[in-house]
Motif scaffolding. Sequence first.
Motif, PDB file in Angstrom:
ATOM      1  N   UNK A 102       0.859  -1.181   0.000  1.00  0.00           N
ATOM      2  CA  UNK A 102       0.000   0.000   0.000  1.00  0.00           C
ATOM      3  C   UNK A 102       0.895   1.230   0.000  1.00  0.00           C
ATOM      4  N   UNK A 103       0.840   2.008  -1.076  1.00  0.00           N
ATOM      5  CA  UNK A 103       1.669   3.207  -1.224  1.00  0.00           C
ATOM      6  C   UNK A 103       0.802   4.412  -0.867  1.00  0.00           C
ATOM      7  N   UNK A 118       5.473  10.201  -7.664  1.00  0.00           N
ATOM      8  CA  UNK A 118       6.372   9.170  -7.159  1.00  0.00           C
ATOM      9  C   UNK A 118       5.635   7.923  -6.722  1.00  0.00           C
ATOM     10  N   UNK A 119       4.511   8.116  -6.016  1.00  0.00           N
ATOM     11  CA  UNK A 119       3.727   6.979  -5.543  1.00  0.00           C
ATOM     12  C   UNK A 119       3.177   6.161  -6.707  1.00  0.00           C
ATOM     13  N   UNK A 120       2.640   6.852  -7.707  1.00  0.00           N
ATOM     14  CA  UNK A 120       2.038   6.157  -8.847  1.00  0.00           C
ATOM     15  C   UNK A 120       3.077   5.404  -9.668  1.00  0.00           C
ATOM     16  N   UNK A 121       4.200   6.050  -9.943  1.00  0.00           N
ATOM     17  CA  UNK A 121       5.236   5.405 -10.762  1.00  0.00           C
ATOM     18  C   UNK A 121       5.848   4.217 -10.030  1.00  0.00           C
ATOM     19  N   UNK A 122       6.100   4.363  -8.731  1.00  0.00           N
ATOM     20  CA  UNK A 122       6.687   3.257  -7.980  1.00  0.00           C
ATOM     21  C   UNK A 122       5.693   2.110  -7.827  1.00  0.00           C
ATOM     22  N   UNK A 123       4.428   2.427  -7.563  1.00  0.00           N
ATOM     23  CA  UNK A 123       3.424   1.370  -7.452  1.00  0.00           C
ATOM     24  C   UNK A 123       3.294   0.614  -8.772  1.00  0.00           C
ATOM     25  N   UNK A 124       3.326   1.337  -9.889  1.00  0.00           N
ATOM     26  CA  UNK A 124       3.256   0.669 -11.188  1.00  0.00           C
ATOM     27  C   UNK A 124       4.485  -0.207 -11.414  1.00  0.00           C
ATOM     28  N   UNK A 128      -2.349   2.574  -4.588  1.00  0.00           N
ATOM     29  CA  UNK A 128      -1.997   3.906  -4.105  1.00  0.00           C
ATOM     30  C   UNK A 128      -3.151   4.432  -3.266  1.00  0.00           C
ATOM     31  N   UNK A 129      -2.829   4.837  -2.065  1.00  0.00           N
ATOM     32  CA  UNK A 129      -3.821   5.275  -1.086  1.00  0.00           C
ATOM     33  C   UNK A 129      -3.650   6.773  -0.842  1.00  0.00           C
ATOM     34  N   UNK A 130      -4.757   7.499  -0.825  1.00  0.00           N
ATOM     35  CA  UNK A 130      -4.725   8.903  -0.450  1.00  0.00           C
ATOM     36  C   UNK A 130      -6.054   9.273   0.189  1.00  0.00           C
ATOM     37  N   UNK A 131      -6.174  10.534   0.614  1.00  0.00           N
ATOM     38  CA  UNK A 131      -7.401  10.976   1.274  1.00  0.00           C
ATOM     39  C   UNK A 131      -8.289  11.732   0.298  1.00  0.00           C
ATOM     40  N   UNK A 132      -9.479  12.118   0.769  1.00  0.00           N
ATOM     41  CA  UNK A 132     -10.465  12.728  -0.126  1.00  0.00           C
ATOM     42  C   UNK A 132     -10.028  14.093  -0.648  1.00  0.00           C
ATOM     43  N   UNK A 133      -9.230  14.843   0.102  1.00  0.00           N
ATOM     44  CA  UNK A 133      -8.777  16.142  -0.364  1.00  0.00           C
ATOM     45  C   UNK A 133      -7.743  16.033  -1.489  1.00  0.00           C
ATOM     46  N   UNK A 134      -7.020  14.956  -1.519  1.00  0.00           N
ATOM     47  CA  UNK A 134      -5.967  14.772  -2.526  1.00  0.00           C
ATOM     48  C   UNK A 134      -6.368  13.814  -3.639  1.00  0.00           C
ATOM     49  N   UNK A 135      -7.519  13.179  -3.504  1.00  0.00           N
ATOM     50  CA  UNK A 135      -7.852  12.076  -4.406  1.00  0.00           C
ATOM     51  C   UNK A 135      -7.946  12.498  -5.862  1.00  0.00           C
ATOM     52  N   UNK A 136      -8.595  13.633  -6.158  1.00  0.00           N
ATOM     53  CA  UNK A 136      -8.780  14.028  -7.554  1.00  0.00           C
ATOM     54  C   UNK A 136      -7.441  14.222  -8.261  1.00  0.00           C
ATOM     55  N   UNK A 137      -6.473  14.782  -7.550  1.00  0.00           N
ATOM     56  CA  UNK A 137      -5.148  14.978  -8.133  1.00  0.00           C
ATOM     57  C   UNK A 137      -4.475  13.637  -8.404  1.00  0.00           C
ATOM     58  N   UNK A 169      -1.644   2.153 -11.314  1.00  0.00           N
ATOM     59  CA  UNK A 169      -2.131   1.184 -10.338  1.00  0.00           C
ATOM     60  C   UNK A 169      -3.518   1.554  -9.830  1.00  0.00           C
ATOM     61  N   UNK A 170      -4.217   0.632  -9.182  1.00  0.00           N
ATOM     62  CA  UNK A 170      -5.512   0.957  -8.578  1.00  0.00           C
ATOM     63  C   UNK A 170      -5.350   1.951  -7.439  1.00  0.00           C
ATOM     64  N   UNK A 171      -6.444   2.659  -7.118  1.00  0.00           N
ATOM     65  CA  UNK A 171      -6.426   3.688  -6.096  1.00  0.00           C
ATOM     66  C   UNK A 171      -7.408   3.348  -4.978  1.00  0.00           C
ATOM     67  N   UNK A 172      -7.110   3.874  -3.798  1.00  0.00           N
ATOM     68  CA  UNK A 172      -7.998   3.719  -2.641  1.00  0.00           C
ATOM     69  C   UNK A 172      -8.077   5.063  -1.951  1.00  0.00           C
ATOM     70  N   UNK A 173      -9.286   5.584  -1.777  1.00  0.00           N
ATOM     71  CA  UNK A 173      -9.510   6.857  -1.101  1.00  0.00           C
ATOM     72  C   UNK A 173     -10.047   6.595   0.299  1.00  0.00           C
TER      73      UNK A 173
END
Length: 292
Positions: A46-47, A66-72, A83-92, A104-108
Amino acid sequence: MKEEAWVHGLMGLVASDRPRRGASPMGRSDHWTEALALLEAKRRVAVITGFYVLEAKAAETDGPGGALVLARALERDGKRAIVVTDSLCFDVVAAGAAALGDGPPLLCVDEPGEIWSWDPDLLLYVERPGRCRDGTFRNMRGRDISSVTAPLDGAALEAPLRGVSLLSIGDGGNEAGMASFLEGLSATRPEFAPSLCCVPADVALAVDVSNWGAYALGALLSCRRGIWLGHDPDEEERLLRALVAAGAVDGVSGLPEPSVDGFPLEVQCELVAELQSLWRTFTSSPEEKGAS
């Protein structure tokens, strides 16, 4: 000796204290070999990323790429990564994933306990705020950003109880998992002391820009595998422009521009090209492998 040369080459590119924050010179080469060993030993990573800039009311450009490229890269290496992030950062983050095409797949999530629903065996924090000794979250200017920071570093506190390993990448010392640099940075840069994170990780990588550290770790994994698992300069430009189009800002300037921590787009693309060049230096090309 060959892998040692890889590590020193990578550190010369991404941990030479170009921003003059003082964190990256505290890193050691064995941190990188330990980080690589952690990645190779785990199957579900989980990144976790996303740093919201309070003044700009937007997520910053450092971290998601960085998170997306490394997870891929981890997925290309046969592992499961999210790749995990919160609701304020999710759209980005979602815009960055779309720009990669095969991201990679995402989790908010906004609560750390929700991360465990994915059952990771490694938590990897990339430019994610970590709590200070007073329990608040702060940027490197010392401003309290707790109101816009979901406490996702809480998963790091619970991880040892679950037998889950922790790896962190940061560039200032206020990121989750960077506690091993707290005392050293407090001594050398006392103005940063109130902002520094007290949450530890099994391995922490101090770099000039967190994205660069994630890219370099993917490059190190590529050197071990003999195939390039990362991205190229064209993808870097497309990724960074997509983040800005989705509302991201440079964390240093606070402006919606395709730069990261004050380093312009050209520098980002050059860094990616240099990592690829370093990989080619230490790895036979596919044609050479086919001829052997």
